[in-house]
Design a protein around this motif. Structure first.
Motif, PDB file in Angstrom:
ATOM      1  N   ALA A 104       0.839  -1.203   0.000  1.00 54.06           N
ATOM      2  CA  ALA A 104       0.000   0.000   0.000  1.00 54.06           C
ATOM      3  C   ALA A 104       0.872   1.250   0.000  1.00 54.06           C
ATOM      4  CB  ALA A 104      -0.932  -0.009   1.201  1.00 54.06           C
ATOM      5  N   VAL A 105       1.911   1.256   0.832  1.00 58.52           N
ATOM      6  CA  VAL A 105       2.823   2.404   0.895  1.00 58.52           C
ATOM      7  C   VAL A 105       3.512   2.615  -0.449  1.00 58.52           C
ATOM      8  CG1 VAL A 105       4.983   3.227   1.918  1.00 58.52           C
ATOM      9  CG2 VAL A 105       3.193   2.302   3.381  1.00 58.52           C
ATOM     10  N   ASP A 106       3.987   1.532  -1.062  1.00 54.60           N
ATOM     11  CA  ASP A 106       4.659   1.648  -2.359  1.00 54.60           C
ATOM     12  C   ASP A 106       3.719   2.197  -3.428  1.00 54.60           C
ATOM     13  OD1 ASP A 106       6.974   0.705  -1.228  1.00 54.60           O
ATOM     14  OD2 ASP A 106       6.713  -1.355  -1.956  1.00 54.60           O
ATOM     15  N   ALA A 107       2.465   1.745  -3.419  1.00 53.57           N
ATOM     16  CA  ALA A 107       1.488   2.244  -4.398  1.00 53.57           C
ATOM     17  C   ALA A 107       1.209   3.728  -4.173  1.00 53.57           C
ATOM     18  CB  ALA A 107       0.197   1.439  -4.302  1.00 53.57           C
ATOM     19  N   ILE A 108       1.084   4.123  -2.924  1.00 48.19           N
ATOM     20  CA  ILE A 108       0.812   5.532  -2.620  1.00 48.19           C
ATOM     21  C   ILE A 108       1.993   6.401  -3.047  1.00 48.19           C
ATOM     22  CG2 ILE A 108       0.386   7.195  -0.782  1.00 48.19           C
ATOM     23  CD1 ILE A 108      -0.974   4.807   0.745  1.00 48.19           C
ATOM     24  N   LYS A 109       3.194   5.967  -2.696  1.00 49.75           N
ATOM     25  CA  LYS A 109       4.384   6.742  -3.064  1.00 49.75           C
ATOM     26  C   LYS A 109       4.585   6.776  -4.571  1.00 49.75           C
ATOM     27  CE  LYS A 109       7.090   6.298   1.147  1.00 49.75           C
ATOM     28  NZ  LYS A 109       8.324   5.741   1.755  1.00 49.75           N
ATOM     29  N   GLY A 110       4.124   5.750  -5.262  1.00 53.74           N
ATOM     30  CA  GLY A 110       4.235   5.700  -6.716  1.00 53.74           C
ATOM     31  C   GLY A 110       3.163   6.496  -7.435  1.00 53.74           C
ATOM     32  N   GLY A 111       2.303   7.178  -6.705  1.00 45.96           N
ATOM     33  CA  GLY A 111       1.279   8.010  -7.329  1.00 45.96           C
ATOM     34  C   GLY A 111       0.072   7.239  -7.822  1.00 45.96           C
ATOM     35  N   LYS A 112      -0.144   6.047  -7.303  1.00 44.91           N
ATOM     36  CA  LYS A 112      -1.245   5.202  -7.762  1.00 44.91           C
ATOM     37  C   LYS A 112      -2.534   5.419  -6.969  1.00 44.91           C
ATOM     38  CE  LYS A 112       1.455   2.241 -10.289  1.00 44.91           C
ATOM     39  NZ  LYS A 112       2.164   3.149 -11.158  1.00 44.91           N
ATOM     40  N   VAL A 113      -2.491   6.267  -5.948  1.00 44.29           N
ATOM     41  CA  VAL A 113      -3.668   6.519  -5.117  1.00 44.29           C
ATOM     42  C   VAL A 113      -3.892   8.022  -5.001  1.00 44.29           C
ATOM     43  CG1 VAL A 113      -4.710   6.168  -2.849  1.00 44.29           C
ATOM     44  CG2 VAL A 113      -3.215   4.404  -3.799  1.00 44.29           C
ATOM     45  N   ASP A 114      -5.119   8.456  -5.303  1.00 46.64           N
ATOM     46  CA  ASP A 114      -5.506   9.858  -5.153  1.00 46.64           C
ATOM     47  C   ASP A 114      -6.631   9.947  -4.130  1.00 46.64           C
ATOM     48  OD1 ASP A 114      -3.759  10.483  -7.198  1.00 46.64           O
ATOM     49  OD2 ASP A 114      -5.313  10.492  -8.733  1.00 46.64           O
ATOM     50  N   VAL A 115      -6.568  10.959  -3.274  1.00 45.42           N
ATOM     51  CA  VAL A 115      -7.627  11.216  -2.296  1.00 45.42           C
ATOM     52  C   VAL A 115      -8.290  12.525  -2.686  1.00 45.42           C
ATOM     53  CG1 VAL A 115      -8.170  11.619   0.131  1.00 45.42           C
ATOM     54  CG2 VAL A 115      -6.336  10.030  -0.485  1.00 45.42           C
ATOM     55  N   ASP A 116      -9.564  12.451  -3.024  1.00 46.42           N
ATOM     56  CA  ASP A 116     -10.329  13.626  -3.467  1.00 46.42           C
ATOM     57  C   ASP A 116      -9.607  14.355  -4.610  1.00 46.42           C
ATOM     58  OD1 ASP A 116     -12.429  13.200  -1.692  1.00 46.42           O
ATOM     59  OD2 ASP A 116     -11.463  14.352  -0.094  1.00 46.42           O
ATOM     60  N   GLY A 117      -9.029  13.591  -5.536  1.00 44.66           N
ATOM     61  CA  GLY A 117      -8.386  14.161  -6.703  1.00 44.66           C
ATOM     62  C   GLY A 117      -6.983  14.674  -6.486  1.00 44.66           C
ATOM     63  N   VAL A 118      -6.414  14.468  -5.303  1.00 43.65           N
ATOM     64  CA  VAL A 118      -5.075  14.958  -4.992  1.00 43.65           C
ATOM     65  C   VAL A 118      -4.177  13.780  -4.647  1.00 43.65           C
ATOM     66  CG1 VAL A 118      -3.730  16.424  -3.433  1.00 43.65           C
ATOM     67  CG2 VAL A 118      -6.039  17.099  -4.081  1.00 43.65           C
ATOM     68  N   ARG A 119      -2.956  13.806  -5.172  1.00 46.95           N
ATOM     69  CA  ARG A 119      -1.991  12.751  -4.849  1.00 46.95           C
ATOM     70  C   ARG A 119      -1.709  12.784  -3.355  1.00 46.95           C
ATOM     71  NH1 ARG A 119       3.702  11.760  -8.023  1.00 46.95           N
ATOM     72  NH2 ARG A 119       4.449  10.139  -6.633  1.00 46.95           N
ATOM     73  N   ALA A 120      -1.653  11.601  -2.736  1.00 45.65           N
ATOM     74  CA  ALA A 120      -1.558  11.525  -1.285  1.00 45.65           C
ATOM     75  C   ALA A 120      -0.227  10.937  -0.833  1.00 45.65           C
ATOM     76  CB  ALA A 120      -2.702  10.668  -0.750  1.00 45.65           C
ATOM     77  N   LYS A 121       0.008  11.040   0.486  1.00 49.75           N
ATOM     78  CA  LYS A 121       1.144  10.401   1.134  1.00 49.75           C
ATOM     79  C   LYS A 121       0.607   9.290   2.031  1.00 49.75           C
ATOM     80  CE  LYS A 121       4.201  14.386   1.142  1.00 49.75           C
ATOM     81  NZ  LYS A 121       5.003  15.290   1.981  1.00 49.75           N
ATOM     82  N   PRO A 122       1.448   8.305   2.381  1.00 50.08           N
ATOM     83  CA  PRO A 122       0.965   7.167   3.175  1.00 50.08           C
ATOM     84  C   PRO A 122       0.346   7.541   4.525  1.00 50.08           C
ATOM     85  CG  PRO A 122       3.113   6.673   2.258  1.00 50.08           C
ATOM     86  CD  PRO A 122       2.832   8.105   1.948  1.00 50.08           C
ATOM     87  N   ALA A 123       0.848   8.570   5.170  1.00 47.50           N
ATOM     88  CA  ALA A 123       0.344   8.948   6.492  1.00 47.50           C
ATOM     89  C   ALA A 123      -0.877   9.864   6.427  1.00 47.50           C
ATOM     90  CB  ALA A 123       1.448   9.617   7.305  1.00 47.50           C
ATOM     91  N   ARG A 124      -1.346  10.164   5.252  1.00 48.63           N
ATOM     92  CA  ARG A 124      -2.513  11.046   5.102  1.00 48.63           C
ATOM     93  C   ARG A 124      -3.708  10.460   5.833  1.00 48.63           C
ATOM     94  NH1 ARG A 124      -5.086  14.472   0.556  1.00 48.63           N
ATOM     95  NH2 ARG A 124      -7.090  14.816   1.528  1.00 48.63           N
ATOM     96  N   ALA A 125      -4.409  11.280   6.577  1.00 49.03           N
ATOM     97  CA  ALA A 125      -5.599  10.829   7.302  1.00 49.03           C
ATOM     98  C   ALA A 125      -6.793  10.841   6.356  1.00 49.03           C
ATOM     99  CB  ALA A 125      -5.861  11.738   8.491  1.00 49.03           C
ATOM    100  N   VAL A 126      -7.513   9.714   6.302  1.00 48.17           N
ATOM    101  CA  VAL A 126      -8.720   9.645   5.487  1.00 48.17           C
ATOM    102  C   VAL A 126      -9.921   9.571   6.413  1.00 48.17           C
ATOM    103  CG1 VAL A 126      -7.622   8.625   3.467  1.00 48.17           C
ATOM    104  CG2 VAL A 126      -8.511   7.136   5.231  1.00 48.17           C
ATOM    105  N   ARG A 127     -11.029  10.118   5.925  1.00 51.22           N
ATOM    106  CA  ARG A 127     -12.261  10.177   6.712  1.00 51.22           C
ATOM    107  C   ARG A 127     -13.414   9.594   5.899  1.00 51.22           C
ATOM    108  NH1 ARG A 127      -9.069  14.183   8.148  1.00 51.22           N
ATOM    109  NH2 ARG A 127      -9.057  14.986  10.263  1.00 51.22           N
ATOM    110  N   ILE A 128     -14.471   9.292   6.585  1.00 47.26           N
ATOM    111  CA  ILE A 128     -15.675   8.796   5.925  1.00 47.26           C
ATOM    112  C   ILE A 128     -16.186   9.872   4.968  1.00 47.26           C
ATOM    113  CG2 ILE A 128     -18.075   8.124   6.302  1.00 47.26           C
ATOM    114  CD1 ILE A 128     -17.166   6.847   8.932  1.00 47.26           C
TER     115      ILE A 128
END
Length: 134
Positions: free
Chosen positions: A28-52
């Protein structure tokens, strides 16, 4: 649900692991650092807090998942609990189904040999690859 967290936010890498998008937190960390995960349209970092209520776009190989977070969990639980943590958008589901059908059609169009190569066929193939053309 027992796996739901009492906190109002969870680390993104922990949530992706708990929701079973990745087998390990390291993946999961590798995918996030590789730019494969966006939160609300913004590239995220592994420690980013996500909410419902937040929207995630997750790219795994050729597949893209667009999901809305419905629950939070820090621990990985059974698959039924993991599926309750998110809702995939109808557009995402239809796009993945369309892609699956295209891959099926492409693999069906490729010619298949009618038998496995025997010893002589394997030797000829090895010779051809080496450039030996007697």
């Amino acid at each position: 649900m027992a796996a739901m967290s009492a906190a109002d936010s969870v680390r993104l890498d922990r949530w992706l692991w708990a929701a079973r998008f990745f087998k390990t937190r390291r993946q999961a960390v590798d995918a996030i650092k590789g730019g494969k995960v966006d939160v609300d349209g913004v590239r995220a970092k592994p420690a980013r807090a996500v909410r419902i209520g937040q929207r995630l776009v997750i790219r795994k190989g050729p597949q893209t998942f667009e999901v809305h977070i419905d629950g939070l969990a820090e621990q990985r639980g059974p698959a039924t609990e993991a599926q309750a943590l998110y809702t995939e958008t109808p557009d995402s589901i239809s796009a993945r189904e369309r892609q699956r059908e295209e891959l099926r059609a492409a693999s069906a169009a490729q010619p298949r040999p009618d038998h496995r190569p025997d010893r002589r066929d394997r030797q000829r193939l090895a010779d051809f690859k080496r450039g030996d053309r007697d």
